[in-house]
Design an enzyme around this catalytic site. Structure first.
Site, PDB file in Angstrom:
ATOM      1  N   CYS A   7       0.812  -1.202   0.000  1.00 12.76           N
ATOM      2  CA  CYS A   7       0.000   0.000   0.000  1.00 12.76           C
ATOM      3  C   CYS A   7       0.855   1.265   0.000  1.00 12.76           C
ATOM      4  CB  CYS A   7      -0.926   0.022   1.211  1.00 12.76           C
ATOM      5  SG  CYS A   7      -2.235   1.261   1.058  1.00 12.76           S
ATOM      6  N   ASP A 124      -6.214  -3.013  11.275  1.00 14.50           N
ATOM      7  CA  ASP A 124      -5.026  -2.163  11.352  1.00 14.50           C
ATOM      8  C   ASP A 124      -4.862  -1.742  12.806  1.00 14.50           C
ATOM      9  OD1 ASP A 124      -4.153   1.065   9.780  1.00 14.50           O
ATOM     10  OD2 ASP A 124      -2.935  -0.460  10.789  1.00 14.50           O
TER      11      ASP A 124
HETATM   12  O1  LIG Z   1      -0.492   4.167   4.078  1.00 10.13           O
HETATM   13  C1  LIG Z   1      -0.990   5.219   4.482  1.00 10.13           C
HETATM   14  O2  LIG Z   1      -0.338   6.293   4.556  1.00 10.13           O
HETATM   15  C2  LIG Z   1      -2.434   5.286   4.893  1.00 10.13           C
HETATM   16  C3  LIG Z   1      -3.010   6.518   5.187  1.00 10.13           C
HETATM   17  C4  LIG Z   1      -4.351   6.582   5.558  1.00 10.13           C
HETATM   18  C5  LIG Z   1      -5.122   5.424   5.619  1.00 10.13           C
HETATM   19  C6  LIG Z   1      -4.558   4.177   5.337  1.00 10.13           C
HETATM   20  C7  LIG Z   1      -3.206   4.107   4.967  1.00 10.13           C
HETATM   21  N1  LIG Z   1      -2.622   2.886   4.670  1.00 10.13           N
HETATM   22  C8  LIG Z   1      -3.053   1.679   5.304  1.00 10.13           C
HETATM   23  O3  LIG Z   1      -2.553   1.616   6.648  1.00 10.13           O
HETATM   24  C9  LIG Z   1      -2.344   0.248   7.001  1.00 10.13           C
HETATM   25  C10 LIG Z   1      -1.085  -0.035   7.748  1.00 10.13           C
HETATM   26  O4  LIG Z   1      -0.018   0.646   7.258  1.00 10.13           O
HETATM   27  P1  LIG Z   1       1.471   0.340   7.869  1.00 10.13           P
HETATM   28  O5  LIG Z   1       1.952  -0.917   7.187  1.00 10.13           O
HETATM   29  O6  LIG Z   1       1.332   0.170   9.368  1.00 10.13           O
HETATM   30  O7  LIG Z   1       2.261   1.560   7.501  1.00 10.13           O
HETATM   31  C11 LIG Z   1      -2.457  -0.531   5.719  1.00 10.13           C
HETATM   32  O8  LIG Z   1      -3.712  -1.196   5.759  1.00 10.13           O
HETATM   33  C12 LIG Z   1      -2.539   0.464   4.620  1.00 10.13           C
HETATM   34  O9  LIG Z   1      -3.440   0.044   3.611  1.00 10.13           O
END
Ligand SMILES: O=C(O)c1ccccc1N[C@@H]1O[C@H](COP(=O)(O)O)[C@@H](O)[C@H]1O
Length: 205
Positions: A7, A124
């Site tokens: 992502c 998350d």
């Molecule tokens: O990735 C981002 O910046 C983000 C911003 C706002 C909403 C979702 C976002 N990404 C999602 O966040 C989780 C976990 O991310 P991390 O691996 O802990 O950095 C993941 O599901 C992304 O799809």
């Protein structure tokens, strides 16, 4: 075989690297984030993807018509609702594949899942004031309790080092990572992506 979403894709090079390394889905963030992309940039990246890779639009409390407009413009058919969207969002977005994200602190945070019928639940980490992309893991044992609600995607602070343990504990349908494979916010690291995907897809025996 475990499915992997990378992502926070912001450029074509990272997108092509992730696909070449075996990513099954790529996330494009259309919300407040250091990884936010314009619909024009996302469209250009998506247009150059090979087949059999799912682009996912990531939104936070965005209006349904705006979500539809961006997805139509970018040829995105999978929508990740990463805010406080109510269950009607899933109904209003009929025709799209819906992933509803929930930010988890404790087991009680799973209770609202019972009110939603998305194609998958994404779990998350909860960090006050940050809607996603935190790089912080939560207690994976909690996620084991979510299978009774439906398909579970695990995210939140996953890394090449911890992803196999997380998969062993949670047994999710898929894993999703943003921060854990980056050299800087919005710039993916090819070696970290390779290690993450290999470890996530490794199967004993
Ligand atoms: O990735 C981002 O910046 C983000 C911003 C706002 C909403 C979702 C976002 N990404 C999602 O966040 C989780 C976990 O991310 P991390 O691996 O802990 O950095 C993941 O599901 C992304 O799809």
């Amino acid at each position: 075989m475990m499915r992997v979403k990378i992502c926070g894709i912001t450029n074509s090079e990272d997108a092509q690297d992730a696909v070449a390394l075996g990513a099954d889905a790529l996330g494009f963030v259309f919300a407040k984030s250091s990884r936010r992309v314009t619909k024009e940039r996302a469209k250009d990246i998506i247009e150059h993807l090979p087949p059999f890779v799912s682009p996912v639009g990531v939104f936070v409390d965005e209006a349904v018509e705006a979500i539809k407009g961006i997805c139509n413009f970018c040829s995105i058919h999978t929508v990740q609702l990463h805010g406080n969207e109510d269950p009607l969002y899933v109904y209003d977005l009929k025709g799209y594949t819906i992933v509803k994200a929930f930010r988890i602190r404790e087991e009680d945070d799973l209770e609202p899942l019972a009110n939603y019928k998305p194609h998958a639940f994404l779990l998350d980490s909860y960090v006050k004031g940050v809607m996603g992309g935190t790089g912080v893991p939560f207690k994976w044992e909690i996620a084991r309790q979510a299978h009774k609600y439906g398909t579970v995607i695990l995210s939140g602070g996953l890394t090449p080092e911890n992803v196999r343990e997380a998969i062993h504990i949670v047994q999710p349908y898929a894993v999703d990572v943003s921060s854990g494979v980056e050299s800087s916010p919005g710039k993916k690291n090819k070696v970290l992506m390779k290690r993450f995907i290999m470890n996530a897809k490794f199967q004993d025996g």
